[in-house]
Design an enzyme around this catalytic site. Structure first.
Site: not given
Ligand code: AMP
Length: 398
Positions: A7, A92, A213, A242, A385
């Site tokens: 990715n 990806r 996102g 965003r 993914e």
């Molecule tokens: P992603 O783009 O799927 O990696 O998600 C990132 C977002 O998930 C960020 O805003 C992180 O703060 C939130 N996030 C990841 N792990 C946790 C957690 N254990 N508790 C709360 N938010 C989380």
């Protein structure tokens, strides 16, 4: 069989070497800060293999150099990619435009076309193409497969994918709703059907991919019938940086009254808006801490986030009629019980009732969080993914 999944972002490369049937990960890692000058000792490549972490520090000039370092770390960790190597590489790719809507064996022409689609995804497709070129040089004899973020939404009904602007302008410039995060929505939808014990073709569902996102989708019988992201990944839900939906009139208003050019407006909406624009932080954990400490800007950001999310859930309940499952996935969706509770609060009249104990019990497994008598089942399903891309690549080459 092992598949290497890549990715590539504009200044990063995430990768995993995994076994597509079992999902077992042999090694994974990330190259960061590509093209930046970094201070001595800054870790730019982190590689995890067999419970050990190997690192490389120092500047990484470009994607090709980053991948050369990754290959060295693979060899040091006991996996010689250039020798026996992976059976395939899955990449990806963010935007497939109208051209690509299924996993595609990569040729020179495919890479050229991914580059040509850059007008639709200027932040992503050039980086994706650069990563593909670099890996093709390092592993010239290994088949490479592109898996597109837009593919799952290729078949959106005309009414859902069409913007109400001059049809000739739209046709000339490829303006329609494409949708993104498709690999995740498709993977999670298949898992939800399995949890329901039903065939995908018998299930209507809403998938809420809430990460940095964020996007929502309505899926009828395994086919996406609506999604919140559009021509670009800017439309729809409130995200980390965003804006999601806004009145398009804001753009000419800013150009005329704030003396902002189009690049400044693009930057504002993609990088300085969403949770960050409203509260100063884009990370949801940091936002939640500020909400708990009584910060009014963070509270408003949270409330706008939930308000928009409920709008989409409501719209998709109407789109689909009967809904068998609503699923939360990605960083916020998988880890934040209060978002799930607030998004679905007071929906018992619609047949949707969360079980507070299930919702707040920490787990990394796919699981139901609704009450046993909730007509619509609510699930938390960790997205994967990389596994979906590895399986798509393996399927195409066998
Ligand atoms: P992603 O783009 O799927 O990696 O998600 C990132 C977002 O998930 C960020 O805003 C992180 O703060 C939130 N996030 C990841 N792990 C946790 C957690 N254990 N508790 C709360 N938010 C989380």
């Amino acid at each position: 069989m092992q598949v290497l999944v890549i990715n590539s972002g504009s200044s990063s490369i995430k990768y995993q070497l995994l076994e597509p049937d079992s999902g077992s990960v042999a090694a994974s890692g990330q190259v960061s800060r590509i093209g930046e000058s970094v201070a001595d000792g800054t870790v730019t490549v982190e590689h995890h293999s067999d419970g050990k972490t190997l690192t490389h520090d120092g500047a990484i000039a470009d994607h090709a150099e980053g991948l050369r370092v990754v290959f060295e770390l693979f060899a040091r960790g006991g996996h010689d990619l250039s020798g026996a190597g992976p059976a395939a590489v899955g990449h990806r790719v963010v935007h497939g435009g109208e051209v690509f809507y299924e996993p595609t064996l990569i040729t020179d022409e495919v890479v050229r076309t991914i580059d040509e689609l850059s007008a639709l995804a200027p932040l992503h497709n050039p980086a994706n193409a650069t990563g593909i070129r670099a890996i093709r040089e390092l592993l010239p004899d290994v088949p490479q497969v592109a898996v597109f973020d837009t593919a799952f939404f290729h078949g959106l009904p005309d009414a859902a994918k069409t913007y109400a602007i001059d049809a000739k302008v739209a046709a000339r410039h490829g303006i329609r709703r494409y949708g993104f995060h498709g690999t995740s929505h498709e993977y999670v939808a298949a898992q939800a059907a399995r949890l329901l014990g039903r065939d995908l073709t018998e299930v209507n569902q809403i998938v809420l991919h809430l990460g940095n996102g964020a996007s929502a989708s309505a899926i009828r019988a395994g086919r996406a019938v609506d999604t919140s992201m559009g021509l670009t990944p800017l439309e729809g839900l409130v995200m980390g940086t965003r804006s999601g939906d806004l009145d398009p009139g804001i753009i000419p208003h800013l150009a005329r009254t704030a003396d902002m050019d189009i690049d400044a407006i693009d930057h504002l909406l993609n990088r300085d808006s969403g949770l960050k624009g409203l509260s100063g932080v884009n990370d949801f954990r940091a936002l939640a801490e500020r909400v708990d400490s009584g910060d009014p800007a963070a509270r408003l950001a949270y409330d706008v986030y939930i308000h928009r999310l409920r709008h989409y859930i409501g719209a998709y309940l109407i789109d689909l009629g009967e809904v068998h499952a609503i699923t939360f996935t990605a960083g916020v969706g998988e880890n934040t019980p209060r978002v799930r509770a607030d998004a679905l609060a007071a929906l018992t009249p619609f047949g949707i009732t969360l079980d507070p104990t299930r919702n707040t019990t920490p787990s990394h497994s796919p699981r139901p969080i609704s009450t046993p008598d909730s007509r619509t089942k609510v699930f938390v399903i960790p997205t994967n993914e990389e596994l979906a891309i590895a399986r798509a690549a393996a399927h195409l080459i066998t």
